[in-house]
Every structure is written in C-alpha cells, then in structure tokens.
Design an enzyme around this catalytic site. Sequence first.
Site, PDB file in Angstrom:
ATOM      1  CB  SER A   1      -8.627  -5.784   7.719  1.00 30.68           C
ATOM      2  OG  SER A   1      -7.789  -4.999   6.921  1.00 30.68           O
TER       3      SER A   1
ATOM      4  CB  SER B   1       3.341   6.534   7.647  1.00 31.62           C
ATOM      5  OG  SER B   1       3.302   5.899   6.393  1.00 31.62           O
TER       6      SER B   1
ATOM      7  CB  SER C   1      -0.910  -0.011   1.219  1.00 31.59           C
ATOM      8  OG  SER C   1      -0.127  -0.135   2.379  1.00 31.59           O
ATOM      9  NE  ARG C   2       0.180   4.979  -4.970  1.00 35.85           N
ATOM     10  CZ  ARG C   2       1.275   4.923  -5.729  1.00 35.85           C
ATOM     11  NH1 ARG C   2       2.449   5.290  -5.230  1.00 35.85           N
ATOM     12  NH2 ARG C   2       1.220   4.499  -6.972  1.00 35.85           N
ATOM     13  CB  ALA C   3       2.310   6.958   3.064  1.00 33.07           C
TER      14      ALA C   3
ATOM     15  CG  ASP D   1      -7.904  -0.722  19.685  1.00 32.62           C
ATOM     16  OD1 ASP D   1      -9.140  -0.745  19.770  1.00 32.62           O
ATOM     17  OD2 ASP D   1      -7.167  -0.510  20.649  1.00 32.62           O
TER      18      ASP D   1
ATOM     19  CB  THR E   1       5.805  -1.241   1.168  1.00 36.14           C
ATOM     20  OG1 THR E   1       6.092  -1.528   2.543  1.00 36.14           O
ATOM     21  CG2 THR E   1       6.662  -2.144   0.300  1.00 36.14           C
TER      22      THR E   1
ATOM     23  CE  LYS F   1      -2.483  -0.851  13.546  1.00 36.95           C
ATOM     24  NZ  LYS F   1      -2.626  -1.361  12.170  1.00 36.95           N
TER      25      LYS F   1
END
Lengths: 505, 505
Positions: free
Chosen positions: A279, A214, A209-211, A271, A218, A303
Amino acid sequence: MLEQNVHDSGTLAVVDMGINTHQEPVVYMHKDCHICRAEGFNASTRLLLETAERQLIATLNVIENNNLSPGEIGLSNIARDSLKVVTGDPVSVSHAPIIDSLGAVRKKIHGHTLSDEEMLAIMKDVSEHRYRDIEISSFLSVCAGGRLNIDEIIGLTHAMVSCGKRLSWPGNEPIYDKHCIGGVPGNRTTPIVVAIASAAGLTIPKTSSRAITSPAGTADTLETLFNVDFQIDEMQHIVSEVGACLVWGGAVNLSPADDLMVRIERALDLDGEGQLIASVLSKKIAAGSSHVIIDIPVGDTAKVRTSTEADYLAGLFNRVGMACGIDVRCVVTDGSCPVGKGIGPVQEAHDVVAVLKGTTDAPSDLRDRALTLSANLIDLADACGLAQAATKAKEILDSGFAWDQFQRIADAQGGLKELPSAEFESVQQAHEGGVLLAIDNRRLARLAKLAGAPFCKSAGLRLHVSVGSAVNLKDPLFTLFSESSGERDYALDYYSQNMDMFAIE
Amino acid sequence: MLEQNVHDSGTLAVVDMGINTHQEPVVYMHKDCHICRAEGFNASTRLLLETAERQLIATLNVIENNNLSPGEIGLSNIARDSLKVVTGDPVSVSHAPIIDSLGAVRKKIHGHTLSDEEMLAIMKDVSEHRYRDIEISSFLSVCAGGRLNIDEIIGLTHAMVSCGKRLSWPGNEPIYDKHCIGGVPGNRTTPIVVAIASAAGLTIPKTSSRAITSPAGTADTLETLFNVDFQIDEMQHIVSEVGACLVWGGAVNLSPADDLMVRIERALDLDGEGQLIASVLSKKIAAGSSHVIIDIPVGDTAKVRTSTEADYLAGLFNRVGMACGIDVRCVVTDGSCPVGKGIGPVQEAHDVVAVLKGTTDAPSDLRDRALTLSANLIDLADACGLAQAATKAKEILDSGFAWDQFQRIADAQGGLKELPSAEFESVQQAHEGGVLLAIDNRRLARLAKLAGAPFCKSAGLRLHVSVGSAVNLKDPLFTLFSESSGERDYALDYYSQNMDMFAIE
C-alpha cells in the site's frame, strides 16, 4: 402474474436514491420488478449494470414498499457516480458475470502462492469495483498474518501501481518523499520536513490524506493554511516553481485498488504487513518517488509495538523497495505518547507554524522528530552522513529558511490564510494534583472529534500539560475549542464521564 | 451549526424503509442528523441501536436527500424485525461496542488454533448479528482451505449447537435423520426415505430447507403436497402420532449462526470442509438426532469431485460425529448427472409420488437412490446387514407400505393436496438426432428458474430423455411449465440461445 413482453425489457429507469453506502455500489429494485422475478434476483444478488458507455457490478437490495416502482432501479451514490447517470436515465440489468480472479483468491485461501499475473488480475478487478466487500475481506484476511511471501508482496506492489495513475517529473529527478505508517496522534511532521528538505534543494511533491477515523489528517491541517485541492497538472506546475508541494492526494487517484482495500482493512483492524508495504510503496512509486523515508513509530499504542517488529518491517520495506527500483530508508521513532500540543486541524496547524517560525511556544517533540526525518532525507540525497545532515537541517530551520520555503509553497498554492479562531473556548482544570503519568490517546482523540474535529476546522483541543510533568490542582489541563455550544456541551459531557483519560497520581 | 441541546438526544424516530438487505442489518440516517455529526458517524460506521427491550448492531448508510429527516433513523427489514419496532418508535443510537470475539478471529488470521471457548464466543456474536458481513467473510476465509483441525471442527460444531434451539424427543429415541451434502439437481430422496424408514419403525423427524439458489428445495417441493410450516410443539405432536414429520426447518431456528454464515459461504463459493461438517452435524445434533446417514454424491459437477475426497470427508464426519455423541454413516453415491425427471417444486413432487406409488413413470434412478439410503438407515437401526436391510426397504416400498405411511404423515400435517397444473406448457423438440451425452445442470436449473421456479410452484420443466440414450430429430426433449406467458417467453428466449445445454452427438 407477469404478462408484459419482457424480451427487450432488461432496462430500468434510474432513480438517484441519495444513499451513501461508502465504496460498495448498491442498487435497489422493487420486489415486483419483472426483471427481479424473471431473473430470480433477490437481496444480495450481484448485478451487472450497463449504459451505452459504462459498466458496473453492484449488489441488490430489494425494496418492498412503494418508494420505488417496479420499472425503476435506485442507485446508491457510488453506483450513480461510477455509471455517471442521473434520475430517468435507462440502465440495463443482468446477472453479474463470474469474476475470474476470484479463482486466484480461492487459490490463496487454499494456501497456494499467487503469481504476479494473479495479483494483477485481482487488483484490476478490485480497482474496477468488481469485488464486493466480502470478497475483498476474504482476500485481505488470507493475505494477512504473514501469509504473503516477499515475491507476492512485490507482485502486489507492482499490481497496485498498474491499476492507477502514475506521475512523472521530467527534469526534476530524483524525487523525494516521506511517509509515516501512523498510530501516533499529533505527529504532524510532514509540512515541516517538506519545508526543510525542499529548502535544502530536494524535490518533494507531497500528497497527503484526510482524516478517516482521527481528528485530523495532514490534508485537513494544511487546508486551514492554504488550498490543497489541485489536479495533477497544477501540482506539477507548483513543484516546478518551488521544488515541492503539499496537496491532498485524493484528486490524484494514485492507487484506486488500495483505497478500496484500506477501508476494509481498517474495518477489520487487519495489520497485514504485506498489504501495508504494498500500500505504502505502490503510492510512492505511482507518485514518481525515487527516494523515500519511512517513519516507523514504536510504542504500546502505536501500530508497531516492539523494535524487533519494526526491524523486521524495515527489512521488508527495503527489499520490496529495491525490487521496485526505489531507495527506501526506514527510521524507527518513539511512538509511546502523542506529539505536539494541538489536536484538530487548526490546532495542529498552529504547532506546525510555531516550529517553522521558531516561536517560544513551539512543541520541542514535534520539532525534534521533524529534524530527525529531515536529516535522514538530506543524508539520503547527499550521502553526507547523518551528523552533517542533522546540522544542515537544524540550520535551515533555525535560520528561517524553512519558514521562507513554507511560505513560498503556500504562495504557489494560492497564499497563506489566517487561521480561524473557534467560537467557543473552554479551559478544563486538573481535578487533582500529582504527576501526569499518561494520556489516553484514543479517548483524547474522541474528545476532539466530539468537539467537531475534523469537519469544524477550528474545533479540537490544546494540551497545557505534558506526560511526565507535575500538575497542581486546578492547573489548566487543556482548552477545548468548538464552533457550536451544542458540540461543546456534548464533548464536555463526555469529558466529565472520562476525566481519567488524564492519569494523574 | 448545531445549537439544540444534544445531551438527551441520542434518540431518533424509526422509519420503516421497506428495504430488504438480506441478513445484514443496515440503518439509514440523514447526513445532517445531529447524532451523525456529533458522534462522527459516516457511511459504514457500526452502530448500536437500543430500545427498552432489545439491542442490535447495524451498519450505517447516510442519506443525502430529503427521503429522511435529520431526526429520523431508517431501518432495513432485518433491523426492523430484530428490534421489533415500527415507524415512529424511538430508538437510541451510539457507537457499537468493540466485539471481543473478533480478537479470536484475528488470532485465527495469524494461524493460531482456536479453543472451544473462542469458537463459542465467535458463534454467539455471529448468531446475535454482532458481526458484519466482512467479518463473517474474514472468519470463514481463514477457516477454509483445511485450516481447521479436528478439535476446532468439533469445537465449532458444539458452538453452533449452543447458539440455537435444541429439540428433544422423550420416549421416541433413538432419533434417525438423513442429509445430502448436495450438488445434484433433482436428488429429492428425502420424502421417500422418510416414508420407508418410518414405515420400518424408525423415528425420523425431518426438517428441510427451501431453495436459495436452486429451482426447488425439499421444503418447496413438499409444500405443494401438504403444509410444512409448523412450530416445534406441533412438530413434536406430529412425530408422536406417526413417527415422522416432513416440515420446513426455517421456523425451528436450530442453528442461527450457521444460517448467517451459509449465505456468505455461498456468495464466496467457499468449500471449507470444517465449516460443512460443523454446519451439517450441528443441525442434526440440535434436532435431537442420534443416528444420521450422510449422502455424499461424487461427480465432476457435484460438490465432491473424487472418491478420495469423499472418503476423507466421510472420515471427518465420523470422527466429529463420534466426539459429539451421534452415530454417523456416510454413503458415497453417484453425482455425475441429475436425478429424476422433474425440475421445480410440483414437477419434483410428481416424481416423489410416482416412486412411492410405484407407477410405471416413476424415475428408477430416484427410486434406487432412495432405496440405498433407506437400507443404510434400517441397517444403522437394526444392524441386520445391508443386504437384509435393502430387501426390507424394497418390500416396504413395493408393498405400498411406504405410500401408506407417506399419506399418514400428510394427514398429520393437514392432508394431501392436489398438485396444481401450470397455465402454460411448451414441449421442446430435439434440434438434432444422436446420443444425449450430457445435460448442463447449471443451465438447466437456470432455465427452470427463468420459467418461474421455485416461487411459482408449478413452474419448471420435465425431461423426456436421459443421459446416454438415443434421441431422434424432433423427439420431445423436455416440457417447460410456467404460470405466465412472459416467464415462458423469457425462459424460451434463454433456451433458444442455450440449446447446447443438451449435448447431442
């Protein structure tokens, strides 16, 4: 007063508003629009929009000035894209129908257990944008706090898989994958693990995935090294050639319901473990994976905060994985401090390449974590025992085989690019001497984002110190990289007010 | 790339977008806005807006065309009104701070009990618009389904009172009030009860609401008879003169947190009893009431469906009322069918006046219900026993004292107006003969709304038949009233497709 014939006038002309409302479709109608008045629509009414081919449910905002005429309907970007219309197209408008699956959400609110069918109905409606954000929020809130039992988590996982695409890899099975549940900045092990594991002969078609919040995801990091934007058939071609890929998952649409829910979970800082497991595993199942390593970092700012929690989570992952027919192994890792030296896409790419090439500046913490995860993947495949798998992983990395394999993947994805340099560099020195006790991850990440990451690829920072080591007055602490002097100044201004993000004593 | 000096440029120029987003403040910034880029804002980011005098937290939507320039910030109506700014005013923009009370919401998500202090912190932040809609939804969802214990309901009630204005009536105590928890169309007893009770000597400063989803609220109905829009000091003057008032509660701002939450509860169709009790009683306490009658209609299509449920709810109302120092009596009434003949502001006003004047066309069901509630209020005041109180209420109504008192209230509020007639009337006849078994309240209400109610005051309908009575073919069923031929046609078109809303067999 309204005098025109309104019998056949449930139709309005589209105006592309150019408004990004994120994932919630919003439409805009003038307060004097005859349909608004006749139907009793007002701000926040849910509407059904229809074209000859498509349907969409959207929330109304009412325009009270002349930016829209009464015969027009303005569409936000997501509404426009979902209906595939352009300015001037006709759209018919009526009250949104009642969404049956909301009855199941209310059942959950009242503390009842949801069946597989109910989970599926909810996920189907969510993935087709029939829920508004407050309804997704309601569902997620009453599922969090341990309120999903194991059967419900399994039902939710299956339901998420059913709502998206599903990949298959005939002839390349078994399929391996790795996932980190997150929370530790710089923990960019994926490219290294994929290179080692696929060099060891495992098939590992990795989507990343993209940020979102953050300074780099990756996919953002890898994009600085080679192309990561591929369709499913291209991805399958790459994997058949080199046994692995490192692509952006966004084009693949593996779990559309999850994508819509993750955004609300993040906004609410929820959470829910059930939601987390469903997911993660639904995306792995949809990607066609049969064997998955889950990295669970444990630390005060990660987390998961305690190893008891991590073990409990690992147990759930295993049971749900088993029920869904995939082999899951959880690896509990240290999540107490950031990993590597670089923060931001290009800076993290440098760390990845350094580890793969085995250069002297390679961050040993990143290397060690990648080796541990690779060993677990190899052991999962060969059942050779962890010690032997660790030796094998180390040999593959030290011998340069992993770097060779990484270059093969890069070639299959269009070839390795040279990493760009930042226009502006600014070295910041220690304002006092002592021992570096801690780095505030949150503020460090914010600093990198203020410098331009992840949108400016070369923006970010590089640490010259590690937690626990001695620092002398005026030692370089970090270099800040940016692509404009404005962003540099803005970031340094923030740093000057937050120098205590480096705790030196 | 950004090159301007951004150190002092967290300020943008306001543009009034004229967009009604209901209660959720939304702001709009261009995607190339330097603050967006430098701060990493994107669609749905929460922002803190500040002027010299005011602060507001709002959700960002990103504009991707040229309707806004990068140096501007567009404001939705509620954002503009909260900040009290106009186009061109400077507003400074930054990331919204973390809302501490959301920690208490997460605590509730995890099944813990909330303290009075936590309830207060949540209500304070909600009432000051610091929660976004998904956060309110999360809180309401985990409080519904019986998840608030009695202490939490009491804490929530006190917290709601603390966040709004609080009225006092020195010299006029005790203060009486009545409330219906709703669900029955046409149940417009309030004006009649207030007239009877205040004619009996009780002080009853009544505030009422406007319709949100129904064809008329009490304030909409009364507004056709006299002015209902008064500030607190004017209201106090009216009450000191005639012992009662019948005003719109909107200007009084008694429970701002509740106003914001009710909207989300309604959208989610939540029926949390704790929330209901806190909502009703907090407004009564804030209004300075010491003795309150609660009308709980029971019926298949009412809010409460069984008498067991009604008794349980009544018990909670009594206990919370006691803890909050007010005397609450619940009256369980028949909620199986609509009350009166008229639907829509003017039509309901006709019914109210007919009952007060004692004319032959006065609906007996509305009269009976108003007498029952009045008797309970009088008994609550005098402790004379219900039978004697009922006799007294009936005498006051039949003697014309109640009508005299109603006219005194009207005079104190600016004088009685003549009820307007609708431009268009259309009598609809029975399409078959038989017994009228039922009327679909939901569709009947929708028909009245399509005809223009409540925005067109004289629009609506008047029933010529009652449930349970015989109907001959071509007997008049109802008259539809509208202020435009378009709305008339639109309503009749809907009726022609929904004639079975009258079940005749």
